[in-house]
Design an enzyme around this catalytic site. Structure first.
Site, PDB file in Angstrom:
ATOM      1  N   CYS A  53      30.619 -22.217  24.163  1.00  0.00           N
ATOM      2  CA  CYS A  53      31.885 -21.878  23.521  1.00  0.00           C
ATOM      3  C   CYS A  53      31.880 -22.063  22.025  1.00  0.00           C
ATOM      4  O   CYS A  53      32.878 -21.811  21.389  1.00  0.00           O
ATOM      5  CB  CYS A  53      33.051 -22.658  24.099  1.00  0.00           C
ATOM      6  SG  CYS A  53      32.742 -23.322  25.664  1.00  0.00           S
ATOM      7  N   THR A 100      56.921 -16.958  20.327  1.00  0.00           N
ATOM      8  CA  THR A 100      57.548 -16.352  21.503  1.00  0.00           C
ATOM      9  C   THR A 100      56.804 -16.764  22.769  1.00  0.00           C
ATOM     10  O   THR A 100      55.569 -16.701  22.811  1.00  0.00           O
ATOM     11  CB  THR A 100      57.543 -14.814  21.366  1.00  0.00           C
ATOM     12  OG1 THR A 100      58.262 -14.480  20.177  1.00  0.00           O
ATOM     13  CG2 THR A 100      58.181 -14.134  22.562  1.00  0.00           C
ATOM     14  N   THR A 149      41.602 -24.960  23.108  1.00  0.00           N
ATOM     15  CA  THR A 149      41.454 -25.353  21.700  1.00  0.00           C
ATOM     16  C   THR A 149      42.807 -25.707  21.103  1.00  0.00           C
ATOM     17  O   THR A 149      42.958 -26.732  20.421  1.00  0.00           O
ATOM     18  CB  THR A 149      40.792 -24.211  20.902  1.00  0.00           C
ATOM     19  OG1 THR A 149      39.505 -23.952  21.477  1.00  0.00           O
ATOM     20  CG2 THR A 149      40.620 -24.583  19.446  1.00  0.00           C
TER      21      THR A 149
END
Ligand code: PLP
Length: 396
Positions: free
Chosen positions: A338, A249, A82
């Site tokens: 999904c 990060t 996504t």
């Protein structure tokens, strides 16, 4: 760590929704999360613990690049399919808008991870969106896509393979024509990667999305291939970590695990594709032997994914069937899994004009075998028969 037996996990024929993590991916994740291997620093830190983690990220990047026929600098790690789709569609659209391009092209059978960002750009940011229709097999005609392209097209997004009907698109033909016209091209290869040879150079794509949990990697990791030199605007803003287009990060352990799954998937892909093609045909033959059941999707063998079987079933209610199959120990997907859990008419089936009282997708993966497929056919046959005896299982 031993594999769960089919009996222990039930009959799992929903690998297209998420598949079983591969041992290589589990080992990589465990290794990089285990502090006994030394302190794992922030990969952007200049101290040695940080640099050790950075090495894990860069090695992962190299492994993914080599699997795709790409350069490591083309690879950006994301949180999944996504995010990769959003980065490609919005990132290419915004970069295009800076050059006066405000038109987008996609297809009616895309996953919502592509369709929704495209619609959002049209609704909120003044982009014009052309949605190209698909055939009854869920595939798009490359000529229809190319006809929709204009001089001010910022991005064209066409999926490599459809998640519901399993139709494989001719992305290489579209890619070659768009490269000639200088129009950025994105393909969502989330469903294709497990069984189709994905080659960014041969396909001439500028952006491509992968999701690790679809081919044996961890959920929460994905890849955006973004060809260097093709301008992409960032979607997340922050510390500029990954090429300035994806801040946050670096997820060293997830990236390493994703790369381990990529490498493992590429090694056994030809053998897996051949094995799953035979298995999915065996599955489809068993299902259509039940009266009132027909297979959907492309009829040409190479036009459909080796892993996917999609059927329509007359005389039963779709929701009742999925629940009844689940109660009988067979996990499948009604339409596509999904989206939200709720069952509503699938936009892909609507676009392809697929009918029937109920529709079910069964999908195979690297752990699938003939025994499980045969048991699934048996459960399906009995469950459909039972429901029909009870009037189709419709809820009032
Ligand atoms: N694109 C396609 C074709 C998919 O099938 C999926 C998920 O099923 C996605 C994108 C989204 O991937 P993720 O759920 O990993 O974000």
């Amino acid at each position: 760590m031993s594999e769960p037996t089919p009996a222990a996990r039930g009959l799992y024929l929903d690998h297209a929704a998420t598949t079983v993590p591969r041992p290589e991916a589990r080992a990589a994740l465990a290794r990089w999360l285990d502090p006994t291997h030394g302190p794992l620093g922030n990969p952007s830190a200049i101290h040695r613990p940080g640099q050790r983690a950075r090495v894990a990220v860069e090695e992962a990047r190299e492994a993914v690049a080599s699997a795709l026929g790409a350069h490591p600098n083309d690879i950006v790690f994301t949180s999944g399919g996504t995010e990769a789709d959003n980065l490609a569609v919005k990132g290419l659209a915004w970069a295009g808008a800076e050059r006066g391009r405000r038109h987008l092209v996609t297809t009616a059978a895309e996953h919502p991870a592509v369709l929704e960002p495209a619609r959002w750009l049209a609704r909120h940011q003044g982009f014009e969106l052309s949605v190209v229709g698909v055939g009854a097999d869920g595939r798009v005609d490359p000529d229809d896509v190319l006809e929709a392209v204009r001089d001010d097209t910022a991005v064209v997004s066409v999926m490599a393979a459809n998640n519901e009907l399993g139709g494989v698109n001719d992305v290489a033909v579209i890619g070659a024509a768009l490269r000639d016209r200088g129009v950025p091209f994105h393909t969502d290869a989330v469903q294709a990667f497990a069984t189709v040879q994905v080659d960014v150079t041969g396909w001439q794509v500028d952006a491509l999305s992968l999701s690790a949990h679809k081919f044996g990697g961890p959920v929460g990791a994905g890849v955006a291939y973004l060809r260097r030199g093709v301008p992409v605007a960032p979607v997340t803003h922050g510390g500029q970590q990954d090429r300035g287009v994806r801040s946050g990060t670096f997820a060293a352990a997830l990236d390493a695990s994703c790369a381990a799954a990529v490498s493992a998937a590429v090694v056994d892909r030809p053998e897996l594709a051949a094995r799953l093609r035979a298995l999915s045909d065996r599955l489809a033959d068993g299902l259509v032997a039940v009266e009132g059941v027909r297979r959907n999707g492309p009829s040409g063998e190479m036009d459909r994914l080796a892993s996917h079987v999609h059927v329509s079933i007359d005389g039963v209610d779709g929701e009742a069937l999925t629940f009844a199959l689940d109660r009988a120990g067979l996990a499948v997907s009604a339409g596509a899994a999904c989206g939200a859990g709720a069952q509503k008419a699938s936009h892909v089936l609507e676009a392809a004009g697929v009918g029937g009282d109920a529709a079910v997708r069964l999908s195979l993966g690297w752990t699938s075998g003939a025994e499980e497929v045969d048991a699934a056919v048996e459960v399906f046959r009995e469950t459909v028969g039972d429901l029909r005896l009870r009037g189709g299982g419709r809820v009032a």
